[in-house]
Design an enzyme around this catalytic site. Structure first.
Site, PDB file in Angstrom:
ATOM      1  CD  GLN A  62      -3.137   0.817   0.309  1.00 15.16           C
ATOM      2  OE1 GLN A  62      -3.621  -0.295   0.201  1.00 15.16           O
ATOM      3  NE2 GLN A  62      -3.583   1.850  -0.380  1.00 15.16           N
ATOM      4  CG  ASP A  85       3.357  -8.468 -11.413  1.00 12.94           C
ATOM      5  OD1 ASP A  85       4.546  -8.161 -11.450  1.00 12.94           O
ATOM      6  OD2 ASP A  85       2.769  -8.727 -10.350  1.00 12.94           O
ATOM      7  CE  LYS A 124      -0.300  -9.777  -9.948  1.00 14.02           C
ATOM      8  NZ  LYS A 124       0.457 -10.250  -8.801  1.00 14.02           N
ATOM      9  CB  SER A 139       0.480 -12.844  -0.279  1.00 12.94           C
ATOM     10  OG  SER A 139      -0.258 -12.558   0.848  1.00 12.94           O
ATOM     11  CB  THR A 140      -3.547 -15.514  -1.486  1.00  9.91           C
ATOM     12  OG1 THR A 140      -3.346 -14.979  -2.810  1.00  9.91           O
ATOM     13  CG2 THR A 140      -4.011 -14.411  -0.566  1.00  9.91           C
ATOM     14  N   GLY A 141      -0.908 -16.903  -2.907  1.00  5.72           N
ATOM     15  CA  GLY A 141      -0.511 -17.843  -3.957  1.00  5.72           C
ATOM     16  C   GLY A 141      -1.333 -17.675  -5.229  1.00  5.72           C
TER      17      GLY A 141
HETATM   18  C1  R5P Z   1       2.163  -8.133  -6.451  1.00  3.53           C
HETATM   19  O1  R5P Z   1       2.242  -7.384  -7.407  1.00  3.53           O
HETATM   20  C2  R5P Z   1       3.320  -8.916  -5.920  1.00  3.53           C
HETATM   21  O2  R5P Z   1       4.470  -8.771  -6.675  1.00  3.53           O
HETATM   22  C3  R5P Z   1       2.969 -10.380  -5.780  1.00  3.53           C
HETATM   23  O3  R5P Z   1       2.789 -10.931  -7.068  1.00  3.53           O
HETATM   24  C4  R5P Z   1       1.718 -10.552  -4.995  1.00  3.53           C
HETATM   25  O4  R5P Z   1       1.729  -9.741  -3.872  1.00  3.53           O
HETATM   26  C5  R5P Z   1       1.515 -11.978  -4.586  1.00  3.53           C
HETATM   27  O5  R5P Z   1       0.338 -12.082  -3.866  1.00  3.53           O
HETATM   28  P1  R5P Z   1      -0.571 -13.353  -3.981  1.00  3.53           P
HETATM   29  O6  R5P Z   1       0.302 -14.544  -3.684  1.00  3.53           O
HETATM   30  O7  R5P Z   1      -1.617 -13.145  -2.916  1.00  3.53           O
HETATM   31  O8  R5P Z   1      -1.161 -13.388  -5.352  1.00  3.53           O
END
Ligand code: R5P
Length: 298
Positions: A92, A165, A188, A220-222
């Site tokens: 954030q 991304d 992404k 994080s969540t994957g």
């Molecule tokens: C976001 O842009 C970060 O680089 C990670 O790709 C993202 O935070 C991963 O989060 P999650 O595992 O929840 O998709």
């Protein structure tokens, strides 16, 4: 001296042994209401290097860090260096929607107001966050030691590097260059309200029969990795390996990623887990010694 925050005891031990300095491991008690109590002897007027990663639960780890800083200040520490391997709230880094609070700005101000002299962090989500710190910040990257691990442990046959991304393209480019492999960047999108992720299926490259290393700053969540795998599997990709600095792996993220066809997840020990195969202590100790390592100073 090194002070091991409760979230980073092993990493702090490695840093103290690399630097050959004393370590304090505070006693921690978590009360039944979730509050933390910490206790450690006086640091007197020493330069204190506090190691505390801010992975989940972030607010608990932040308050523990502030408590340690507060005591070091009361004990007249001569200098306070705070090593935060994983910087919470760094995603954030702006108000994406009107009225949103810039969380990383709040955290930066807290650290400054508590009298921290220097912050060291690793692969922060976006370097924009660093601009909110008015104390001295050293930002280091684990990409070279992650690439070194891959070189020594994986046979790189028909591999290429993928960034899930465009935000992660600089990191993935560096990784690809170090391994001398081609790079592909996926597109992404994340819905700012629901948090849901989607990846453009038109990847602009033929990947059938190739192998991939997906590189990201964090999991994080994957969801990002699982969505990337779905897209790549449709294109009949071969083996997929995931490399990241911070493997937060919330809930069943690890299982979801493995079930989506990933062979292995390799991360640093900024967040201790079964994926922590690369030790950050070497780059953190070197930065503390102010070694001239231009490849890790990012
Ligand atoms: C976001 O842009 C970060 O680089 C990670 O790709 C993202 O935070 C991963 O989060 P999650 O595992 O929840 O998709």
């Amino acid at each position: 001296m090194v002070i091991a925050g409760p979230s980073s005891v092993h990493l702090a031990r490695n840093i103290s042994s690399d630097l050959n300095v004393n370590i304090i491991e505070p006693d921690l008690k978590i009360f039944s209401d979730g509050e933390s109590k910490l206790r450690f002897p006086s640091v007197n007027n020493k330069h204190c290097i506090i190691v505390q990663s801010l992975y989940p639960p972030p607010d608990r780890h932040i308050i523990q860090l502030l408590m340690i800083i507060h005591k070091c200040k009361k004990d007249n520490a001569s200098k306070l260096t705070v090593i935060i391997p994983y910087m919470a709230y760094a995603r954030q880094d702006k108000a994406f929607l009107e009225g949103e609070i810039i969380s990383i700005e709040v955290l930066a101000e807290l650290l400054e107001n508590f009298g921290v002299n220097e912050v060291i962090t690793v692969d922060i989500h976006n370097k924009v966050s660093l601009s909110y710190f008015s104390v001295n910040v050293k930002h280091v990257t684990a990409i070279p030691i992650l690439a070194e691990y891959i070189k020594n442990n994986i046979i790189l046959d028909k591999f290429f590097i993928i960034s899930p991304d465009t935000g992660g393209i600089a990191r993935a480019t560096k990784f690809a260059q170090l391994l001398n492999l081609p790079l592909l960047c996926l597109k992404k999108k994340r819905d700012r309200d629901t948090g849901c992720v989607s990846i453009d299926e038109n990847i602009g490259m033929k990947v059938e029969g190739m192998n991939a290393i997906l590189v990201d700053d964090m999991i994080s969540t994957g969801e990002s990795i699982v969505k990337a795998c779905e897209v790549l599997k449709k294109q009949k990709i071969g083996k997929i390996i995931v490399v990241c600095t911070h493997a937060i792996l919330l809930g069943t993220a690890f299982e979801k990623i493995i079930n989506s066809g990933v062979k292995e997840i390799i991360s640093t020990n900024s967040v201790p887990s079964i994926c922590s195969k690369v030790d950050l202590s070497i780059i953190l100790s070197n930065i503390l010694l102010d070694a001239n390592l231009s490849d890790i100073k990012d």
